[in-house]
Scaffold this motif. Structure first.
Motif, PDB file in Angstrom:
ATOM      1  N   UNK A  42       0.829  -1.204   0.000  1.00 54.82           N
ATOM      2  CA  UNK A  42       0.000   0.000   0.000  1.00 54.82           C
ATOM      3  C   UNK A  42       0.869   1.263   0.000  1.00 54.82           C
ATOM      4  N   UNK A  43       1.912   1.267   0.806  1.00 52.27           N
ATOM      5  CA  UNK A  43       2.822   2.408   0.831  1.00 52.27           C
ATOM      6  C   UNK A  43       3.496   2.627  -0.511  1.00 52.27           C
ATOM      7  N   UNK A  44       3.946   1.539  -1.127  1.00 51.42           N
ATOM      8  CA  UNK A  44       4.584   1.641  -2.442  1.00 51.42           C
ATOM      9  C   UNK A  44       3.613   2.144  -3.502  1.00 51.42           C
ATOM     10  N   UNK A  45       2.383   1.645  -3.476  1.00 52.77           N
ATOM     11  CA  UNK A  45       1.391   2.085  -4.454  1.00 52.77           C
ATOM     12  C   UNK A  45       1.013   3.550  -4.263  1.00 52.77           C
ATOM     13  N   UNK A  46       0.971   4.003  -3.018  1.00 53.66           N
ATOM     14  CA  UNK A  46       0.688   5.426  -2.791  1.00 53.66           C
ATOM     15  C   UNK A  46       1.810   6.298  -3.334  1.00 53.66           C
ATOM     16  N   UNK A  47       3.040   5.845  -3.193  1.00 53.08           N
ATOM     17  CA  UNK A  47       4.178   6.621  -3.674  1.00 53.08           C
ATOM     18  C   UNK A  47       4.266   6.591  -5.195  1.00 53.08           C
ATOM     19  N   UNK A  48       3.886   5.438  -5.796  1.00 52.23           N
ATOM     20  CA  UNK A  48       3.968   5.293  -7.244  1.00 52.23           C
ATOM     21  C   UNK A  48       2.970   4.232  -7.698  1.00 52.23           C
ATOM     22  N   UNK A  49       1.780   4.677  -8.071  1.00 56.74           N
ATOM     23  CA  UNK A  49       0.733   3.741  -8.490  1.00 56.74           C
ATOM     24  C   UNK A  49       1.085   3.041  -9.800  1.00 56.74           C
ATOM     25  N   UNK A  50       2.088   3.543 -10.496  1.00 58.54           N
ATOM     26  CA  UNK A  50       2.505   2.929 -11.762  1.00 58.54           C
ATOM     27  C   UNK A  50       3.638   1.926 -11.584  1.00 58.54           C
ATOM     28  N   UNK A  51       3.988   1.645 -10.333  1.00 63.64           N
ATOM     29  CA  UNK A  51       5.049   0.659 -10.085  1.00 63.64           C
ATOM     30  C   UNK A  51       4.643  -0.670 -10.710  1.00 63.64           C
ATOM     31  N   UNK A  52       5.580  -1.303 -11.376  1.00 59.99           N
ATOM     32  CA  UNK A  52       5.279  -2.587 -12.015  1.00 59.99           C
ATOM     33  C   UNK A  52       5.149  -3.680 -10.958  1.00 59.99           C
ATOM     34  N   UNK A  53       4.500  -4.751 -11.366  1.00 55.76           N
ATOM     35  CA  UNK A  53       4.369  -5.902 -10.464  1.00 55.76           C
ATOM     36  C   UNK A  53       5.741  -6.432 -10.069  1.00 55.76           C
ATOM     37  N   UNK A  54       6.673  -6.397 -11.009  1.00 57.45           N
ATOM     38  CA  UNK A  54       8.027  -6.874 -10.721  1.00 57.45           C
ATOM     39  C   UNK A  54       8.697  -5.978  -9.670  1.00 57.45           C
ATOM     40  N   UNK A  55       8.497  -4.667  -9.775  1.00 64.44           N
ATOM     41  CA  UNK A  55       9.077  -3.742  -8.788  1.00 64.44           C
ATOM     42  C   UNK A  55       8.481  -3.979  -7.408  1.00 64.44           C
ATOM     43  N   UNK A  56       7.154  -4.119  -7.361  1.00 62.91           N
ATOM     44  CA  UNK A  56       6.499  -4.387  -6.074  1.00 62.91           C
ATOM     45  C   UNK A  56       7.017  -5.689  -5.470  1.00 62.91           C
ATOM     46  N   UNK A  57       7.058  -6.733  -6.293  1.00 63.25           N
ATOM     47  CA  UNK A  57       7.489  -8.055  -5.823  1.00 63.25           C
ATOM     48  C   UNK A  57       8.904  -8.009  -5.274  1.00 63.25           C
ATOM     49  N   UNK A  58       9.788  -7.363  -6.007  1.00 63.07           N
ATOM     50  CA  UNK A  58      11.186  -7.302  -5.572  1.00 63.07           C
ATOM     51  C   UNK A  58      11.321  -6.534  -4.269  1.00 63.07           C
ATOM     52  N   UNK A  59      10.602  -5.416  -4.149  1.00 63.88           N
ATOM     53  CA  UNK A  59      10.718  -4.579  -2.958  1.00 63.88           C
ATOM     54  C   UNK A  59      10.197  -5.276  -1.707  1.00 63.88           C
ATOM     55  N   UNK A  60       9.108  -6.040  -1.839  1.00 58.64           N
ATOM     56  CA  UNK A  60       8.522  -6.685  -0.657  1.00 58.64           C
ATOM     57  C   UNK A  60       8.970  -8.131  -0.490  1.00 58.64           C
TER      58      UNK A  60
END
Length: 161
Positions: free
Chosen positions: A13-31
């Protein structure tokens, strides 16, 4: 009904608020999840109503809404629901809060300039039968303006642009 969010949900949720265009790969890697698991988490957060929309932030000056005003509104009970519905329907009204204290409502409005503000007040707001009194404050500078929500249990590093 919202189920409890775990730390990974809060991070997403924090990542999406900062950048709703973050790719699934970016989200996955970060978390620290697989892409499919991250996608499933996002789908679940959407279906549970935690994530309620995806929006672009626009520069108010560029789109002709450079003047920000905060308007305290005092209303009579009779006609109040209709007045609120009329205000909520207006694109200039960014926020409308029912507040405690000396006033009934606090409205945030964005318009082009002081002439447009005056027209809104005279032609839209004050003719509403429930409106008794208004007090308008002009924002000289927005030091912070965000739609990002604080997420309980998520350590916010400070930059929530």
């Amino acid at each position: 009904m919202h189920s409890e969010m775990d730390d990974i949900d809060r991070k997403i949720c924090g990542l999406l608020q900062a950048n709703a265009r973050a790719s699934s790969a970016e989200l996955a890697e970060t978390v620290g999840l697989s892409v499919s698991s991250a996608n499933e988490r996002v789908r679940r957060l959407v279906s549970q109503g935690v994530v309620v929309g995806w929006q672009a932030r626009l520069d108010p000056d560029v789109v002709g809404a450079g003047l920000c005003a905060l308007v305290f509104i005092d209303m009579d009970y009779e006609g109040e629901p209709e007045a609120c519905a009329a205000l909520v329907a207006r694109p200039e009204v960014m926020e409308l809060h029912h507040v405690s204290g000396a006033h009934s409502y606090l409205m945030k409005i964005r318009v082009r300039d002081s002439r447009a503000l005056q027209a809104f007040l005279q032609e839209v707001l004050k003719p509403l039968p429930a409106v008794r009194r208004t007090e308008t404050l002009l924002s000289l500078e927005a030091l912070k303006e965000t739609t990002a929500m604080p997420i309980a249990g998520l350590d916010s590093g400070g930059d929530d642009a």
